[in-house]
Design a protein around this motif. Structure first.
Motif, PDB file in Angstrom:
ATOM      1  N   ILE A  74       0.815 112.040 -51.347  1.00 40.36           N
ATOM      2  CA  ILE A  74       2.154 112.836 -51.654  1.00 40.36           C
ATOM      3  C   ILE A  74       1.598 114.145 -52.721  1.00 40.36           C
ATOM      4  O   ILE A  74       0.654 114.145 -53.170  1.00 40.36           O
ATOM      5  N   ARG A  75       2.512 114.862 -52.543  1.00 42.87           N
ATOM      6  CA  ARG A  75       1.910 116.236 -53.039  1.00 42.87           C
ATOM      7  C   ARG A  75       3.309 116.998 -53.744  1.00 42.87           C
ATOM      8  O   ARG A  75       4.334 116.958 -53.487  1.00 42.87           O
ATOM      9  N   ARG A  76       2.853 117.766 -54.902  1.00 47.20           N
ATOM     10  CA  ARG A  76       3.780 118.564 -55.706  1.00 47.20           C
ATOM     11  C   ARG A  76       3.125 119.880 -55.685  1.00 47.20           C
ATOM     12  O   ARG A  76       1.678 119.974 -56.001  1.00 47.20           O
ATOM     13  N   ASN A  77       3.963 120.937 -55.590  1.00 50.20           N
ATOM     14  CA  ASN A  77       3.338 122.303 -55.920  1.00 50.20           C
ATOM     15  C   ASN A  77       3.514 122.560 -57.594  1.00 50.20           C
ATOM     16  O   ASN A  77       4.961 122.865 -57.658  1.00 50.20           O
ATOM     17  N   LEU A  78       2.622 123.103 -58.063  1.00 46.87           N
ATOM     18  CA  LEU A  78       2.774 123.774 -59.265  1.00 46.87           C
ATOM     19  C   LEU A  78       2.862 125.049 -59.177  1.00 46.87           C
ATOM     20  O   LEU A  78       1.830 125.877 -58.745  1.00 46.87           O
ATOM     21  N   ASN A  79       3.851 125.635 -59.762  1.00 41.12           N
ATOM     22  CA  ASN A  79       4.075 127.391 -59.666  1.00 41.12           C
ATOM     23  C   ASN A  79       3.515 127.723 -61.055  1.00 41.12           C
ATOM     24  O   ASN A  79       4.001 127.632 -61.933  1.00 41.12           O
TER      25      ASN A  79
END
Length: 309
Positions: free
Chosen positions: A143-148
């Protein structure tokens, strides 16, 4: 609110509404609305103002509506697909069929929505039934989230995955793509070290020494991770650039359950382009090695690499 938003903003593909009392910490009196438009990923500032203006006629006294930007939770695969080479023309053609079938499933009603659910057993079944030449598959879920990143600014970051993380005592449960911080020109990465309770851990920023093949700690305590809640928090850092375009740092974890849920305001997307599909010749089924000597075995568990890449 979910029904009303779809009515007043027809471009809505999916909408999630979370009461402030469910936030951490609680924010009583607020309602948070997250919208996935039919075209694109974000609602423009103009449309946000328009939606909030139309919502006023439905406002309950003492309740404030706030529209938040879309939070994407990506599900990716690392799959080894075993096949009988006597029943297939080329492995490349079979791989294309696997990718096409998974892409079709990715567009199903189970996924790509708020409250969506990635169903592991269904995905395994999809792969196994693509072609009679496929004998089995060993598939791992990420699972992945993008850090802006706010480039050249001191900032704190919080990434909520909404799913419990799998924890290995030796760490390396949290991985990221490369980025650079103030004070060093080296490419660095995020990693974790679990506490003794294995419920929480410490986030560190490290770099890889290519000569000695060792990890060097740049910032020992750069944040925390809550493995039970599925949350990664970074203390104040200044990110000056990222390997990924658009100032993105991809942060990856392994879910404790292979069934992944888009909780609350997380929009679940089954991401095929960033998944890895490996075609593996099943030498036993094909009759090349009846005894199994030399049979290529794929681990069912994630490796201990430092980086997401």
């Amino acid at each position: 609110y979910e029904a009303i938003v779809k009515q007043i903003y027809p471009d809505t593909e999916s909408v999630a509404v979370v009461g402030g009392e469910e936030m951490d910490p609680p924010e009583f009196g607020n309602v948070y609305i997250s919208i996935k438009p039919k075209n694109g990923s974000f609602v423009s500032a103009f449309n946000k103002s328009l939606i909030l203006s139309k919502l006023k006629q439905y406002t309950v006294s003492g309740i404030n509506q706030k529209i938040t930007d879309l939070k994407m939770l990506y599900v990716e695969l690392d799959s080894s697909v075993y096949f009988d080479n006597t029943k297939v023309s080329t492995p490349a053609a079979l791989k294309t069929s696997v990718i096409n079938s998974l892409t079709t499933y990715a567009n199903s009603v189970d996924l790509n929505q708020f409250g969506g659910r990635f169903k592991y057993s269904k995905v395994l079944n999809v792969i196994d039934n693509i072609d009679k030449s496929i004998t089995s598959n060993i598939t791992r879920v990420k699972i992945r989230r993008n850090l802006n990143a706010l480039v050249n600014q001191f900032a704190q970051y919080e990434l909520c995955f909404g799913n419990k993380f799998n924890v290995k005592p030796e760490g390396l449960n949290i991985k990221s793509t490369g980025f650079r911080i103030q004070g060093t020109s080296d490419t660095v990465f995020i990693t974790d070290t679990p506490n003794t309770d294995k419920l929480t851990g410490v986030i560190s920023i490290v770099k890889k020494d290519e000569v000695t093949d060792t990890n060097i700690v740049v910032v020992k305590s750069a944040g925390t991770v809550d493995y039970v809640k599925g949350e990664v928090n970074l203390t104040t850092i200044n990110i000056v650039s990222t390997d990924k375009p658009n100032n993105i740092v991809e942060v990856q974890a392994f879910p404790d359950s292979n069934d992944v849920i888009g909780l609350q305001d997380l929009y679940l997307e089954f991401n095929i382009p960033n998944s890895t599909i490996n075609m593996v010749k099943d030498t036993i089924t094909s009759g090349e090695q009846i005894s199994g000597v030399g049979y290529r075995v794929t681990s069912s568990y994630a490796n201990g690499e430092l980086t997401r890449t």
